[in-house]
Design a protein around this motif. Structure first.
Motif, PDB file in Angstrom:
ATOM      1  N   LYS A  27       0.827  -1.201   0.000  1.00 12.33           N
ATOM      2  CA  LYS A  27       0.000   0.000   0.000  1.00 12.33           C
ATOM      3  C   LYS A  27       0.865   1.256   0.000  1.00 12.33           C
ATOM      4  CE  LYS A  27      -2.990   2.550   3.191  1.00 12.33           C
ATOM      5  NZ  LYS A  27      -1.966   3.543   3.563  1.00 12.33           N
ATOM      6  N   ASP A  28       1.830   1.323   0.929  1.00 16.61           N
ATOM      7  CA  ASP A  28       2.676   2.503   1.030  1.00 16.61           C
ATOM      8  C   ASP A  28       3.530   2.686  -0.223  1.00 16.61           C
ATOM      9  OD1 ASP A  28       1.722   3.157   3.531  1.00 16.61           O
ATOM     10  OD2 ASP A  28       3.284   2.064   4.592  1.00 16.61           O
ATOM     11  N   ILE A  29       4.064   1.586  -0.738  1.00 13.27           N
ATOM     12  CA  ILE A  29       4.919   1.675  -1.918  1.00 13.27           C
ATOM     13  C   ILE A  29       4.131   2.132  -3.136  1.00 13.27           C
ATOM     14  CG2 ILE A  29       6.344   0.345  -3.518  1.00 13.27           C
ATOM     15  CD1 ILE A  29       7.620   0.954  -0.787  1.00 13.27           C
ATOM     16  N   GLU A  30       2.966   1.550  -3.351  1.00 15.67           N
ATOM     17  CA  GLU A  30       2.167   1.889  -4.537  1.00 15.67           C
ATOM     18  C   GLU A  30       1.753   3.348  -4.522  1.00 15.67           C
ATOM     19  OE1 GLU A  30      -1.311  -0.182  -7.209  1.00 15.67           O
ATOM     20  OE2 GLU A  30      -1.463  -0.337  -5.034  1.00 15.67           O
ATOM     21  N   GLU A  31       1.477   3.888  -3.339  1.00 23.51           N
ATOM     22  CA  GLU A  31       1.067   5.284  -3.237  1.00 23.51           C
ATOM     23  C   GLU A  31       2.201   6.237  -3.594  1.00 23.51           C
ATOM     24  OE1 GLU A  31      -0.337   5.722   0.723  1.00 23.51           O
ATOM     25  OE2 GLU A  31      -2.331   4.896   0.303  1.00 23.51           O
ATOM     26  N   LYS A  32       3.434   5.814  -3.388  1.00 19.03           N
ATOM     27  CA  LYS A  32       4.574   6.708  -3.564  1.00 19.03           C
ATOM     28  C   LYS A  32       5.298   6.542  -4.897  1.00 19.03           C
ATOM     29  CE  LYS A  32       5.352   7.006   1.406  1.00 19.03           C
ATOM     30  NZ  LYS A  32       6.221   6.628   2.553  1.00 19.03           N
ATOM     31  N   MET A  89       3.302  -0.251 -12.423  1.00 21.48           N
ATOM     32  CA  MET A  89       1.911  -0.681 -12.417  1.00 21.48           C
ATOM     33  C   MET A  89       1.782  -2.013 -11.693  1.00 21.48           C
ATOM     34  SD  MET A  89      -0.743  -1.232 -15.594  1.00 21.48           S
ATOM     35  CE  MET A  89      -1.190   0.504 -15.610  1.00 21.48           C
ATOM     36  N   ARG A  90       0.716  -2.143 -10.911  1.00 21.98           N
ATOM     37  CA  ARG A  90       0.420  -3.416 -10.265  1.00 21.98           C
ATOM     38  C   ARG A  90      -0.269  -4.319 -11.280  1.00 21.98           C
ATOM     39  NH1 ARG A  90      -1.843  -4.598  -4.297  1.00 21.98           N
ATOM     40  NH2 ARG A  90      -0.269  -3.043  -3.896  1.00 21.98           N
ATOM     41  N   ILE A  91       0.241  -5.543 -11.439  1.00 18.10           N
ATOM     42  CA  ILE A  91      -0.363  -6.472 -12.390  1.00 18.10           C
ATOM     43  C   ILE A  91      -1.006  -7.671 -11.686  1.00 18.10           C
ATOM     44  CG2 ILE A  91       1.196  -5.792 -14.248  1.00 18.10           C
ATOM     45  CD1 ILE A  91       2.667  -8.468 -13.798  1.00 18.10           C
ATOM     46  N   LYS A  99      -5.817  -7.475 -15.335  1.00 19.02           N
ATOM     47  CA  LYS A  99      -5.382  -7.719 -16.707  1.00 19.02           C
ATOM     48  C   LYS A  99      -5.861  -6.652 -17.690  1.00 19.02           C
ATOM     49  CE  LYS A  99      -5.268 -11.323 -20.252  1.00 19.02           C
ATOM     50  NZ  LYS A  99      -5.639 -12.733 -20.584  1.00 19.02           N
ATOM     51  N   LYS A 100      -7.141  -6.339 -17.665  1.00 19.41           N
ATOM     52  CA  LYS A 100      -7.675  -5.401 -18.653  1.00 19.41           C
ATOM     53  C   LYS A 100      -7.043  -4.014 -18.501  1.00 19.41           C
ATOM     54  CE  LYS A 100     -11.947  -3.618 -20.703  1.00 19.41           C
ATOM     55  NZ  LYS A 100     -11.409  -2.250 -20.844  1.00 19.41           N
ATOM     56  N   ASN A 101      -6.939  -3.538 -17.276  1.00 16.39           N
ATOM     57  CA  ASN A 101      -6.344  -2.220 -17.043  1.00 16.39           C
ATOM     58  C   ASN A 101      -4.894  -2.183 -17.509  1.00 16.39           C
ATOM     59  OD1 ASN A 101      -6.545   0.461 -16.021  1.00 16.39           O
ATOM     60  ND2 ASN A 101      -5.348  -0.166 -14.246  1.00 16.39           N
ATOM     61  N   PHE A 102      -4.159  -3.270 -17.254  1.00 12.57           N
ATOM     62  CA  PHE A 102      -2.760  -3.377 -17.661  1.00 12.57           C
ATOM     63  C   PHE A 102      -2.635  -3.377 -19.178  1.00 12.57           C
ATOM     64  CE2 PHE A 102       0.765  -6.440 -18.663  1.00 12.57           C
ATOM     65  CZ  PHE A 102       1.797  -5.556 -18.430  1.00 12.57           C
ATOM     66  N   LEU A 103      -3.437  -4.200 -19.856  1.00  8.79           N
ATOM     67  CA  LEU A 103      -3.356  -4.285 -21.313  1.00  8.79           C
ATOM     68  C   LEU A 103      -3.828  -3.000 -21.984  1.00  8.79           C
ATOM     69  CD1 LEU A 103      -4.535  -7.964 -21.936  1.00  8.79           C
ATOM     70  CD2 LEU A 103      -2.205  -7.070 -21.822  1.00  8.79           C
ATOM     71  N   ASP A 104      -4.819  -2.337 -21.396  1.00 12.03           N
ATOM     72  CA  ASP A 104      -5.273  -1.059 -21.947  1.00 12.03           C
ATOM     73  C   ASP A 104      -4.161  -0.020 -21.882  1.00 12.03           C
ATOM     74  OD1 ASP A 104      -7.758  -2.042 -22.539  1.00 12.03           O
ATOM     75  OD2 ASP A 104      -8.764  -1.173 -20.803  1.00 12.03           O
ATOM     76  N   THR A 105      -3.378  -0.053 -20.813  1.00 15.54           N
ATOM     77  CA  THR A 105      -2.255   0.877 -20.679  1.00 15.54           C
ATOM     78  C   THR A 105      -1.192   0.598 -21.740  1.00 15.54           C
ATOM     79  OG1 THR A 105      -2.606   1.132 -18.300  1.00 15.54           O
ATOM     80  CG2 THR A 105      -0.422   1.681 -19.136  1.00 15.54           C
TER      81      THR A 105
END
Length: 244
Positions: A179-184, A191-193, A228-234
């Motif tokens: 949580k802390d790492i992703e926010e920073k 990106m989280r996959i 998956k969808k959010n990652f592939l859309d990016t």
């Protein structure tokens, strides 16, 4: 951590939102209710940051619910199958409005808005996040701290009590949370996959089926279904011929 509740008279809608919420480390689901009056009673003794609220409910509508508790200054995300209610919701200053069935990437967009509202980015001159060239982490070794350069990070792995940074051929266990790492971390570079993995986008060599292959990393990383969808859309934004 963002404490939240769900108020919806449809059990299936609650199941979907519960699954989505549990997929995001920053969210902590406290309770869910099919009866809005019970939710109002519950709110009297709890610290809640965010309410996922259905608009079309018997006895007390979502909009009436907001009017009843608006003096408490809660954050709301409205959920409904009736798109025509959107303007009324935004008149009450809700954060977002999700139309059922709710796609997971659209849910994540709403959560990003919540995070910016509850935890706004620091102004110029205040403490910077990991947009800097490096950061310092407290490791699993007693009294030891390590300097990690952001450009060297290949991927980050969430573990039970630690976070493992894989960087420049090194694995560093740190006493922090995903949580802390992703926010920073800078969003444009990472990106989280899946629930337990964040990757550096510039280290991607190839994607094979549901797996990501990173530069100089022998093992592949599986792409989680909900991400998956959010990652592939990016990635599609960078494709020369993305197709349809």
């Amino acid at each position: 951590m963002i404490n939240c509740i769900i108020v919806d008279d449809e059990a299936h809608a609650i199941e979907v939102l519960t699954h989505y919420i549990k997929s995001v480390d920053q969210l902590n689901l406290i309770a869910s209710f099919t009866k809005p009056t019970e939710a109002i009673t519950f709110l009297g003794g709890q610290h809640i940051d965010l309410i996922f609220l259905d608009i079309h409910m018997p006895t007390l509508s979502g909009l009436e619910f907001i009017q009843t508790v608006r003096h408490k200054n809660y954050n709301f995300i409205l959920t409904t199958a009736y798109r025509e209610f959107a303007s009324n919701g935004f008149d009450l200053d809700v954060i977002d409005y999700l139309v059922k069935p709710i796609p997971f990437p659209r849910f994540l967009q709403a959560i990003t808005k919540v995070q910016k509202t509850i935890n706004p980015m620091p102004q110029q001159g205040q403490n910077e996040s990991m947009d800097a060239d490096y950061f310092i982490v407290k490791t699993a070794s007693k009294s030891k701290m390590v300097k990690i350069y952001v450009k060297d990070i290949d991927y980050i792995e969430g573990m039970k009590n630690y976070v493992a940074f894989h960087h420049n051929g090194i694995r560093t266990l740190a006493l922090t949370t995903m949580k802390d790492i992703e926010e920073k971390l800078p969003e444009k570079n990472f990106m989280r996959i899946q629930k337990s993995f964040i990757i550096a986008l510039n280290k991607i060599v190839a994607i094979s089926g549901n797996q990501v292959i990173l530069k100089d990393i022998s093992s592949e990383i599986l792409i989680g279904e909900t991400y998956k969808k959010n990652f592939l859309d990016t990635l599609k934004k960078q494709m020369i011929n993305p197709g349809t």
